[in-house]
Design an enzyme around this catalytic site. Structure first.
Site, PDB file in Angstrom:
ATOM      1  N   GLU A   1      43.544  47.543  35.554  1.00 25.77           N
ATOM      2  CA  GLU A   1      42.265  47.068  36.095  1.00 25.77           C
ATOM      3  C   GLU A   1      42.163  47.424  37.571  1.00 25.77           C
ATOM      4  O   GLU A   1      41.106  47.777  38.081  1.00 25.77           O
ATOM      5  CB  GLU A   1      42.144  45.547  35.916  1.00 25.77           C
ATOM      6  CG  GLU A   1      40.775  44.968  36.285  1.00 25.77           C
ATOM      7  CD  GLU A   1      40.670  44.443  37.708  1.00 25.77           C
ATOM      8  OE1 GLU A   1      39.568  44.068  38.133  1.00 25.77           O
ATOM      9  OE2 GLU A   1      41.691  44.411  38.422  1.00 25.77           O
TER      10      GLU A   1
ATOM     11  N   ASP B   1      39.156  36.045  34.878  1.00 19.86           N
ATOM     12  CA  ASP B   1      39.750  36.718  36.040  1.00 19.86           C
ATOM     13  C   ASP B   1      39.745  35.773  37.239  1.00 19.86           C
ATOM     14  O   ASP B   1      38.866  34.917  37.371  1.00 19.86           O
ATOM     15  CB  ASP B   1      38.961  38.003  36.356  1.00 19.86           C
ATOM     16  CG  ASP B   1      39.791  39.011  37.157  1.00 19.86           C
ATOM     17  OD1 ASP B   1      40.942  38.714  37.508  1.00 19.86           O
ATOM     18  OD2 ASP B   1      39.269  40.114  37.430  1.00 19.86           O
TER      19      ASP B   1
HETATM   20 ZN   LIG Z   1      42.740  42.325  41.815  1.00 15.19          ZN
END
Ligand SMILES: [Zn+2]
Ligand SMILES: *[C@@H]1O[C@H](CO)[C@@H](O)[C@H](O)[C@H]1NC(C)=O
Ligand SMILES: *[C@@H]1O[C@H](CO)[C@@H](O)[C@H](O)[C@H]1NC(C)=O
Ligand SMILES: *[C@@H]1O[C@H](CO)[C@@H](O)[C@H](O)[C@H]1NC(C)=O
Length: 349
Positions: free
Chosen positions: A185, A223
């Site tokens: 990511e 997240d």
């Molecule tokens: Zn990050």
């Protein structure tokens, strides 16, 4: 996570939207291909059965196993990947490793591995929960990434453990549960369309080509969770009805006194102090693993703490920042959400 510039743009948006309270009591949800689903509250019996379930010991254990430097290609990365895969295989989930390689800035050619875990590998449709398990490369220091995203990944593993029995009926149902642990990511040099979300870009493309993408009901992306006092917002009108279930479940759990230390320092968590804020942000600059799926019309819930935790992309994003009470509370809300989704969407089959 995306650019600092975007972050400030977002804070500005936040201010604009906070006062535009929306009606979020929608009962219907327009899903993929314009199918209409009805959202249905968990029965009181099921609510009482699922609410007390938790295992804080297991959550801490999972965090400990993931919270090591795990830059793509490093020994820590392999260790964490093996841990996640074997933990879910031990619970009889079907685990697939989606492997590919790409040349990236600074570190050169790297092998990436998305981890895809399915409760029922033969289901027709899936509710998908996701996080990223790689940690960001920094030249100057070893980054641990507790909130980014060791805690979110640990929350998924913990969910599979805690709900093991409750999820049993969804081992052979048409609608089942899938977890994706995205790789790559983080950007290696500078966040941009070619240097970030490597795993998500690869997987969304692959699943568009083979048609799998049409079987994803919704992608719930976690997240930057784990620090104290997180707040979340909805970003997408087509998932508003589902987002509003998170708001309702938080309220229902709070009324049932099922959220630990929910009222702290004598300050009650009435709005605006709730976790799930009742506002929709009509546009968002927060780029994350959901983007390649969003572009392909997968309904998205982006559960990212806003504003970002103060330790974002610093060496302080380590074990000491984790607020386990808040994390457990969020996890409890999410567990009920999963059960409510799976049970009520079954009626829509
Ligand atoms: Zn990050
Ligand atoms: C909680 O998790 C721990 C560690 O994984 C495990 O040893 C224990 O049996 C679990 N407790 C319950 C009640 O399932
Ligand atoms: C990203 O890569 C594509 C294909 O190689 C290229 O056309 C594009 O210009 C690149 N974009 C950026 C911002 O570097
Ligand atoms: C962890 O973060 C705290 C501050 O949040 C900091 O004081 C400490 O030095 C960090 N520990 C490590 C090992 O970097």
């Amino acid at each position: 996570m995306s650019l600092l510039k975007a972050y400030f743009a977002l804070l500005f948006l936040l201010c604009v939207n906070v006062f535009a309270k929306k009606d979020v009591n929608g009962d219907f949800y327009v899903g993929r291909n314009q199918m209409i689903y009805r959202t249905e509250e968990l029965s009181q019996e099921k609510f009482l059965a699922y609410s007390p379930l938790s295992n804080g010991t297991h959550l801490r254990e999972a965090v400990k196993n993931i919270l090591v430097p795990r830059v793509v290609g490093s020994a820590g990365h392999t260790m964490v990947r093996d841990y996640i895969a074997s933990d879910l295989r031990d619970l009889n989930w079907n685990v697939e490793i989606d492997k590919f390689h790409e040349t990236v800035p600074i570190l050169g050619k790297l092998h990436f591995h998305n981890i895809i875990a399915r409760l029922n590998p033969d289901a027709e449709r899936y509710l998908v929960l996701a996080c990223h398990y790689d940690s960001k490369y920094f030249e100057e220091f070893e980054f641990l990434g507790a909130t980014d995203s060791a805690v979110p990944c640990a929350m998924l593993l913990n969910m599979a453990h805690v709900l093991q029995e409750a999820l049993e009926p969804f081992r052979n149902s048409k609608l089942s549960l899938m977890f994706i642990f995205f790789d790559g990511e983080e950007a290696f040099k500078e966040w941009g369309p070619n240097d970030s979300i490597y795993g998500a870009r690869h997987l969304a493309k692959r699943w568009e080509d083979d048609g799998t993408i049409n079987r994803l009901d919704m992608l719930v992306l976690l997240d930057l969770i784990g620090a104290a006092d997180p707040t979340f917002y909805n970003f997408f009108p087509n998932t508003e009805a589902w987002y509003s279930r998170l708001i309702s479940l938080e309220e229902r759990l709070s009324n049932a006194d099922m959220l630990d230390h929910y009222i702290s320092n004598g300050i009650s968590r009435q709005y605006p102090n709730r976790y799930f804020q009742p506002n929709t942000m009509r546009s968002s600059f927060v780029e994350d693993d959901h983007i390649p799926f969003l572009k392909r019309n997968v309904p998205i819930l982006h559960l990212i703490t806003l504003p970002f935790p103060s330790v974002w992309h610093t060496k302080d994003d380590n074990e000491s920042i984790i607020d386990y009470l808040a994390t457990e509370n969020i996890a409890r809300i999410l567990r009920l959400f999963i059960m409510e989704y799976l049970l009520s969407s079954q009626h829509n089959e």
